[in-house]
Design a protein around this motif. Structure first.
Motif, PDB file in Angstrom:
ATOM      1  N   LEU A  54       0.827  -1.210   0.000  1.00 46.43           N
ATOM      2  CA  LEU A  54       0.000   0.000   0.000  1.00 46.43           C
ATOM      3  C   LEU A  54       0.861   1.260   0.000  1.00 46.43           C
ATOM      4  CD1 LEU A  54      -2.727  -1.169   2.536  1.00 46.43           C
ATOM      5  CD2 LEU A  54      -3.025  -0.836   0.079  1.00 46.43           C
ATOM      6  N   ARG A  55       1.957   1.228   0.728  1.00 48.04           N
ATOM      7  CA  ARG A  55       2.852   2.391   0.711  1.00 48.04           C
ATOM      8  C   ARG A  55       3.438   2.599  -0.684  1.00 48.04           C
ATOM      9  NH1 ARG A  55       5.025  -0.209   5.527  1.00 48.04           N
ATOM     10  NH2 ARG A  55       4.161   0.801   7.369  1.00 48.04           N
ATOM     11  N   ARG A  56       3.805   1.505  -1.325  1.00 48.09           N
ATOM     12  CA  ARG A  56       4.491   1.572  -2.616  1.00 48.09           C
ATOM     13  C   ARG A  56       3.573   1.130  -3.755  1.00 48.09           C
ATOM     14  NH1 ARG A  56       9.934   1.994  -1.656  1.00 48.09           N
ATOM     15  NH2 ARG A  56       9.871   2.898  -3.745  1.00 48.09           N
ATOM     16  N   LYS A  57       2.298   1.389  -3.615  1.00 41.53           N
ATOM     17  CA  LYS A  57       1.298   0.880  -4.557  1.00 41.53           C
ATOM     18  C   LYS A  57       1.606   1.261  -6.005  1.00 41.53           C
ATOM     19  CE  LYS A  57      -3.701   0.982  -5.381  1.00 41.53           C
ATOM     20  NZ  LYS A  57      -5.010   1.466  -4.838  1.00 41.53           N
ATOM     21  N   ARG A  58       1.930   2.502  -6.213  1.00 35.43           N
ATOM     22  CA  ARG A  58       2.126   2.967  -7.584  1.00 35.43           C
ATOM     23  C   ARG A  58       3.423   2.417  -8.182  1.00 35.43           C
ATOM     24  NH1 ARG A  58       1.343   9.279  -9.410  1.00 35.43           N
ATOM     25  NH2 ARG A  58       1.572   8.918 -11.665  1.00 35.43           N
ATOM     26  N   SER A  59       4.484   2.396  -7.403  1.00 31.33           N
ATOM     27  CA  SER A  59       5.749   1.876  -7.931  1.00 31.33           C
ATOM     28  C   SER A  59       5.713   0.363  -8.064  1.00 31.33           C
ATOM     29  CB  SER A  59       6.919   2.319  -7.049  1.00 31.33           C
ATOM     30  OG  SER A  59       6.743   1.905  -5.708  1.00 31.33           O
ATOM     31  N   ALA A  60       5.020  -0.322  -7.139  1.00 32.48           N
ATOM     32  CA  ALA A  60       4.899  -1.777  -7.244  1.00 32.48           C
ATOM     33  C   ALA A  60       4.131  -2.156  -8.507  1.00 32.48           C
ATOM     34  CB  ALA A  60       4.211  -2.347  -6.008  1.00 32.48           C
ATOM     35  N   ALA A  61       3.049  -1.423  -8.778  1.00 37.04           N
ATOM     36  CA  ALA A  61       2.280  -1.677  -9.996  1.00 37.04           C
ATOM     37  C   ALA A  61       3.120  -1.421 -11.241  1.00 37.04           C
ATOM     38  CB  ALA A  61       1.026  -0.802 -10.001  1.00 37.04           C
ATOM     39  N   TRP A  62       3.924  -0.381 -11.208  1.00 41.37           N
ATOM     40  CA  TRP A  62       4.787  -0.061 -12.351  1.00 41.37           C
ATOM     41  C   TRP A  62       5.830  -1.156 -12.570  1.00 41.37           C
ATOM     42  CZ3 TRP A  62       9.958   1.071 -13.306  1.00 41.37           C
ATOM     43  CH2 TRP A  62      10.224   1.720 -14.517  1.00 41.37           C
ATOM     44  N   MET A  63       6.365  -1.681 -11.470  1.00 36.93           N
ATOM     45  CA  MET A  63       7.377  -2.730 -11.570  1.00 36.93           C
ATOM     46  C   MET A  63       6.835  -3.989 -12.249  1.00 36.93           C
ATOM     47  SD  MET A  63      10.454  -2.066 -10.116  1.00 36.93           S
ATOM     48  CE  MET A  63      11.082  -3.539  -9.323  1.00 36.93           C
ATOM     49  N   LEU A  64       5.582  -4.353 -11.943  1.00 34.14           N
ATOM     50  CA  LEU A  64       4.999  -5.583 -12.476  1.00 34.14           C
ATOM     51  C   LEU A  64       4.156  -5.353 -13.724  1.00 34.14           C
ATOM     52  CD1 LEU A  64       5.265  -8.521 -11.285  1.00 34.14           C
ATOM     53  CD2 LEU A  64       6.041  -6.699  -9.766  1.00 34.14           C
ATOM     54  N   GLY A  65       3.882  -4.098 -14.038  1.00 36.30           N
ATOM     55  CA  GLY A  65       3.147  -3.799 -15.255  1.00 36.30           C
ATOM     56  C   GLY A  65       1.649  -3.853 -15.137  1.00 36.30           C
ATOM     57  N   GLU A  66       1.110  -3.986 -13.940  1.00 31.85           N
ATOM     58  CA  GLU A  66      -0.343  -3.957 -13.750  1.00 31.85           C
ATOM     59  C   GLU A  66      -0.661  -3.662 -12.292  1.00 31.85           C
ATOM     60  OE1 GLU A  66      -2.095  -7.686 -14.707  1.00 31.85           O
ATOM     61  OE2 GLU A  66      -0.732  -8.859 -13.456  1.00 31.85           O
ATOM     62  N   GLU A  67      -1.861  -3.124 -12.060  1.00 30.05           N
ATOM     63  CA  GLU A  67      -2.260  -2.746 -10.706  1.00 30.05           C
ATOM     64  C   GLU A  67      -3.308  -3.716 -10.177  1.00 30.05           C
ATOM     65  OE1 GLU A  67      -4.452   0.984  -8.489  1.00 30.05           O
ATOM     66  OE2 GLU A  67      -3.042   1.481 -10.086  1.00 30.05           O
ATOM     67  N   THR A  68      -2.865  -4.889  -9.764  1.00 29.26           N
ATOM     68  CA  THR A  68      -3.724  -5.893  -9.150  1.00 29.26           C
ATOM     69  C   THR A  68      -3.156  -6.210  -7.776  1.00 29.26           C
ATOM     70  OG1 THR A  68      -2.408  -7.724 -10.027  1.00 29.26           O
ATOM     71  CG2 THR A  68      -4.235  -6.903 -11.417  1.00 29.26           C
ATOM     72  N   PRO A  69      -3.958  -6.764  -6.860  1.00 25.98           N
ATOM     73  CA  PRO A  69      -3.410  -7.153  -5.563  1.00 25.98           C
ATOM     74  C   PRO A  69      -2.193  -8.067  -5.693  1.00 25.98           C
ATOM     75  CG  PRO A  69      -5.791  -7.167  -5.461  1.00 25.98           C
ATOM     76  CD  PRO A  69      -5.435  -6.927  -6.897  1.00 25.98           C
ATOM     77  N   ARG A  70      -2.231  -8.968  -6.664  1.00 18.62           N
ATOM     78  CA  ARG A  70      -1.084  -9.857  -6.880  1.00 18.62           C
ATOM     79  C   ARG A  70       0.160  -9.060  -7.267  1.00 18.62           C
ATOM     80  NH1 ARG A  70       0.722 -14.930  -8.949  1.00 18.62           N
ATOM     81  NH2 ARG A  70       2.271 -14.639 -10.619  1.00 18.62           N
ATOM     82  N   ALA A  71       0.006  -8.152  -8.219  1.00 18.92           N
ATOM     83  CA  ALA A  71       1.141  -7.351  -8.672  1.00 18.92           C
ATOM     84  C   ALA A  71       1.691  -6.490  -7.536  1.00 18.92           C
ATOM     85  CB  ALA A  71       0.726  -6.478  -9.854  1.00 18.92           C
ATOM     86  N   LEU A  72       0.805  -5.927  -6.711  1.00 19.22           N
ATOM     87  CA  LEU A  72       1.255  -5.076  -5.613  1.00 19.22           C
ATOM     88  C   LEU A  72       2.047  -5.870  -4.584  1.00 19.22           C
ATOM     89  CD1 LEU A  72      -1.892  -2.828  -4.989  1.00 19.22           C
ATOM     90  CD2 LEU A  72       0.006  -2.478  -6.567  1.00 19.22           C
ATOM     91  N   ALA A  73       1.583  -7.090  -4.268  1.00 19.34           N
ATOM     92  CA  ALA A  73       2.289  -7.905  -3.281  1.00 19.34           C
ATOM     93  C   ALA A  73       3.652  -8.347  -3.812  1.00 19.34           C
ATOM     94  CB  ALA A  73       1.442  -9.126  -2.913  1.00 19.34           C
ATOM     95  N   PHE A  74       3.696  -8.811  -5.059  1.00 14.45           N
ATOM     96  CA  PHE A  74       4.982  -9.192  -5.654  1.00 14.45           C
ATOM     97  C   PHE A  74       5.898  -7.974  -5.757  1.00 14.45           C
ATOM     98  CE2 PHE A  74       2.929 -13.116  -6.748  1.00 14.45           C
ATOM     99  CZ  PHE A  74       3.935 -14.027  -7.023  1.00 14.45           C
TER     100      PHE A  74
END
Length: 428
Positions: A54-74
């Motif tokens: 949640l803190r890094r939601k936007r960068s985590a989504a960018w890293m994995l290429g999509e904004e899903t709970p799975r992508a955010l956790a990975f």
């Protein structure tokens, strides 16, 4: 549980937060209640993944290429724990409770996306609509300032000098890693969580039960100190909430004078009574009734307005609130702040001080509100905030962002605290 099971659980919690639009703490609590087999270390690790995501939601989504709970956790594990495609493959292999491994698309994204090459807003990990607001407030440092609001926070404590000295509390908490804060003179800090650990439960310590310390961010301690409560004063804490700043001022006043801790919301005020008793504060009277304030008009040496705000300065601790915040809510808060400032100003005596505080980093809630109040209300003059900071923290020049006429801004990047704003006005 192994890493794969913890990752799957974090994804489940993130899906619950997304689907039901509810606070992370609530979702994590319910997950724990329905999965009692999970041990305390497992729950801590799952919570870390959820909060990092949640803190890094936007960068985590960018890293994995999509904004899903799975992508955010990975993505959270990639950013905070340094996981690579190979690390994930090794961690998930043979774990029947693990989520499916990285797809070819996810692997490619993880290998090619580097955060240092990401757009400013992604590296800032803030809502897109907040980008110009943060740039206006923080100037050229806005990306770094916002990114610091997406880091893991420390755990700060305030020593209650009515009952103990700081070195005494340090000895009592010797196994916690607590050490002196950089700025707050009676503050203690336990560093940010590393890896998949957790902060110690300091409220279970005998020293806490004895009232030797309170949990309070260093920034909150600093603004309470800047307010200038001193022995013998008559003080009104106009938006007291749970009473953290009232307790800090009571100690600064050495249990003399009088503090009226007021909050219109009885539920917000409720925790203050047990806290006052434990801390041994005898000069604080708490009330939720506005009628009790009538006799105080024009008589108070200090009126502290800890105004309701967006809480943007606390995004490290409440990252889910960052993504729920809207422009409409910001507008509503500004209207409330203007109304509260006008109400609270009536209680300041001539020569007394009105202190305005928020836990926001937005200029719209901070300097803009003070400027608007000064334009609409004759009879108040801002203190010299640069001189005020120098008096309180003579060896810490340059830490805070200071406008001599309009206030002092604290932030994780500059002061290592939550984001706070403080301004003081003297009644003519």
């Amino acid at each position: 549980m192994r890493t794969g099971g913890r990752l799957a659980a974090a994804i489940e919690v993130l899906e619950d937060i997304d689907r039901r639009y509810r606070p992370a703490a609530e979702a994590l609590r319910d997950w724990g209640l329905s999965h009692r087999f999970a041990g305390s270390k497992d729950r801590a690790a799952i919570g870390n993944i959820v909060y990092d995501a949640l803190r890094r939601k936007r960068s985590a989504a960018w890293m994995l290429g999509e904004e899903t709970p799975r992508a955010l956790a990975f993505g959270a594990l990639a950013i905070e724990a340094g996981f690579t495609a190979q690390t994930f493959d090794e961690a998930l292999a043979g774990d029947t409770f693990a989520p499916p491994g990285l797809s070819a698309q996810e692997t490619a994204a993880l290998k090619t996306h580097r955060l240092e090459q990401a757009p400013d807003g992604v590296r800032a990990d803030c809502p897109e609509w907040c980008e110009p607001i943060l740039e206006r407030a923080c100037g050229a440092d806005w990306v770094d300032e916002a990114a610091a609001l997406a880091a893991r926070p420390p755990l700060d404590l305030r020593v209650n000098t009515l009952k103990a000295a700081r070195d005494k509390v340090v000895r009592a908490l010797d196994k916690s890693g607590a050490g002196p804060c950089a700025l707050a003179p009676v503050g203690l800090r336990i560093g940010a969580i590393e890896g998949q650990g957790r902060h110690p439960n300091v409220q279970a310590e005998p020293a806490f039960q004895k009232g030797w310390f309170e949990v309070q961010d260093e920034g909150s301690q600093i603004v309470a100190q800047l307010a200038g409560a001193a022995p013998g004063m008559q003080v009104l804490d106009f938006c007291a909430g749970a009473g953290g700043k009232s307790l800090a001022m009571s100690a600064a006043m050495e249990n003399t004078g009088q503090i009226c801790a007021f909050d219109a919301d009885k539920q917000r005020l409720a925790p203050i009574f047990d806290r006052l008793k434990r801390a041994g504060c005898r000069n604080v009277q708490a009330t939720a009734g506005e009628g009790a304030l009538e006799a105080l008009e024009g008589r108070m040496d200090l009126v502290l307005v800890d105004a309701p705000c967006t809480g943007s300065g606390t995004w490290r601790r409440r990252p889910d609130a960052k993504w729920r915040l809207s422009e409409k809510q910001l507008e509503q808060r500004q209207a409330e702040q203007a109304e509260i400032l006008e109400k609270a100003s009536r209680f300041v005596r001539p020569g007394g001080r009105l202190a305005y505080v928020t836990c926001s980093v937005f200029a719209e809630e901070n300097a803009d509100r003070v400027r608007a109040f000064l334009e609409a209300s004759s009879g108040f003059t801002p203190v010299d905030h640069a001189a005020l900071w120098q008096r309180n923290f003579p060896e810490k020049a340059g830490f805070a962002r200071i406008d001599p006429a309009l206030g002092i801004a604290l932030s994780p990047l500059r002061t290592g605290t939550d984001g706070f704003y403080f301004a003081a006005l003297t009644r003519d």
